[in-house]
Design a protein around this motif. Structure first.
Motif, PDB file in Angstrom:
ATOM      1  N   GLU A   1     -83.240  40.342  -1.826  1.00 55.17           N
ATOM      2  CA  GLU A   1     -82.731  38.979  -1.773  1.00 55.17           C
ATOM      3  C   GLU A   1     -83.850  37.949  -1.761  1.00 55.17           C
TER       4      GLU A   1
ATOM      5  N   GLU B   1     -81.853  35.219 -10.426  1.00 56.11           N
ATOM      6  CA  GLU B   1     -81.464  36.621 -10.343  1.00 56.11           C
ATOM      7  C   GLU B   1     -81.836  37.373 -11.617  1.00 56.11           C
TER       8      GLU B   1
ATOM      9  N   ARG C   1     -83.079  39.967  -8.061  1.00 56.97           N
ATOM     10  CA  ARG C   1     -82.673  39.930  -6.669  1.00 56.97           C
ATOM     11  C   ARG C   1     -81.579  38.903  -6.510  1.00 56.97           C
ATOM     12  N   LYS C   2     -80.696  39.125  -5.569  1.00 61.56           N
ATOM     13  CA  LYS C   2     -79.687  38.132  -5.263  1.00 61.56           C
ATOM     14  C   LYS C   2     -80.350  36.906  -4.647  1.00 61.56           C
TER      15      LYS C   2
ATOM     16  N   THR D   1     -75.301  34.832   2.849  1.00 61.85           N
ATOM     17  CA  THR D   1     -76.468  35.674   2.646  1.00 61.85           C
ATOM     18  C   THR D   1     -76.049  37.130   2.487  1.00 61.85           C
ATOM     19  N   LEU D   2     -76.946  37.908   1.896  1.00 58.74           N
ATOM     20  CA  LEU D   2     -76.665  39.304   1.603  1.00 58.74           C
ATOM     21  C   LEU D   2     -76.831  40.152   2.856  1.00 58.74           C
TER      22      LEU D   2
END
Length: 204
Positions: free
Chosen positions: A59, A110, A115-116, A132-133
């Motif tokens: 992330e 991304e 990445r997220k 958030t992840l």
């Protein structure tokens, strides 16, 4: 403008899939320039300074400081409550008004960094993160460590062992940030020296 970056170490160790059908960890591109790229990509009026950019293997988290409130609030319980409500409302307004453009920027980032991307905003000492992840991390603990987690659960500090472990990690991060920063810098130096070694492209 370049924001502060918390550097993860993508690509270390065996490659691991990022979800079903996702990319492999070992194939992740470097995100060393993510703060600079985002600083150049973000609209000028969003934040009062360069955003903080935190990066790990999964992330990229972008947190910016919003313009200060112009209203004045009484220094009493009611005034402090009104100030907290105004801060919450201002952050909520930013989140709603910038949603479409943040989605567009996140898609570009991304694609570039694999990445997220998640977002957050700060105002008056209050920080809120937007969607958030959450990544599961498997670990094995012996009884002494399990007892620590169970104590936190029994005391009501955490709802479960998983929450207790996350709480413990956050606490360690808060109290060892300087040491962790030195460790990240040292790892970056190792990468640089490895690239200049006999098997690297930087060999003289």
């Amino acid at each position: 403008m370049v924001g502060r970056t918390h550097r993860g170490w993508p690509g270390r160790g065996p490659g691991r899939g990022h979800g079903r059908g996702g990319w492999q960890q070992a194939d992740l591109p470097s995100a060393e320039d993510a703060a600079a790229w985002l600083g150049g990509r973000l609209p000028d009026g969003w934040f009062t300074a360069a955003p903080e950019v935190r990066v790990d293997r999964e992330e990229i988290l972008v947190i910016g400081e919003l313009p200060a409130l112009t209203e004045e609030f009484a220094d009493d319980d009611a005034g402090r409550a009104n100030r907290a409500a105004a801060i919450s409302g201002r952050i909520s307004r930013f989140r709603e008004q910038t949603r479409d453009e943040r989605i567009d920027i996140a898609r570009q980032a991304e694609h570039k960094y694999r990445r997220k991307v998640a977002w957050g905003a700060r105002l008056g000492g209050t920080e809120e993160l937007f969607t958030t992840l959450s990544v599961p991390v498997m670990t094995r603990l012996r009884q002494p460590e399990r007892i620590v987690l169970d104590t936190l659960v029994d005391a009501g500090v955490a709802r479960s062992r998983s929450d207790a472990l996350a709480w413990a990690v956050r606490l360690v991060g808060q109290h060892t940030e300087d040491w962790l920063s030195e460790l990240r810098d040292a790892m970056a130096k190792v990468d640089e020296l490895r690239g200049r070694g006999p098997d690297g492209s930087g060999t003289d």
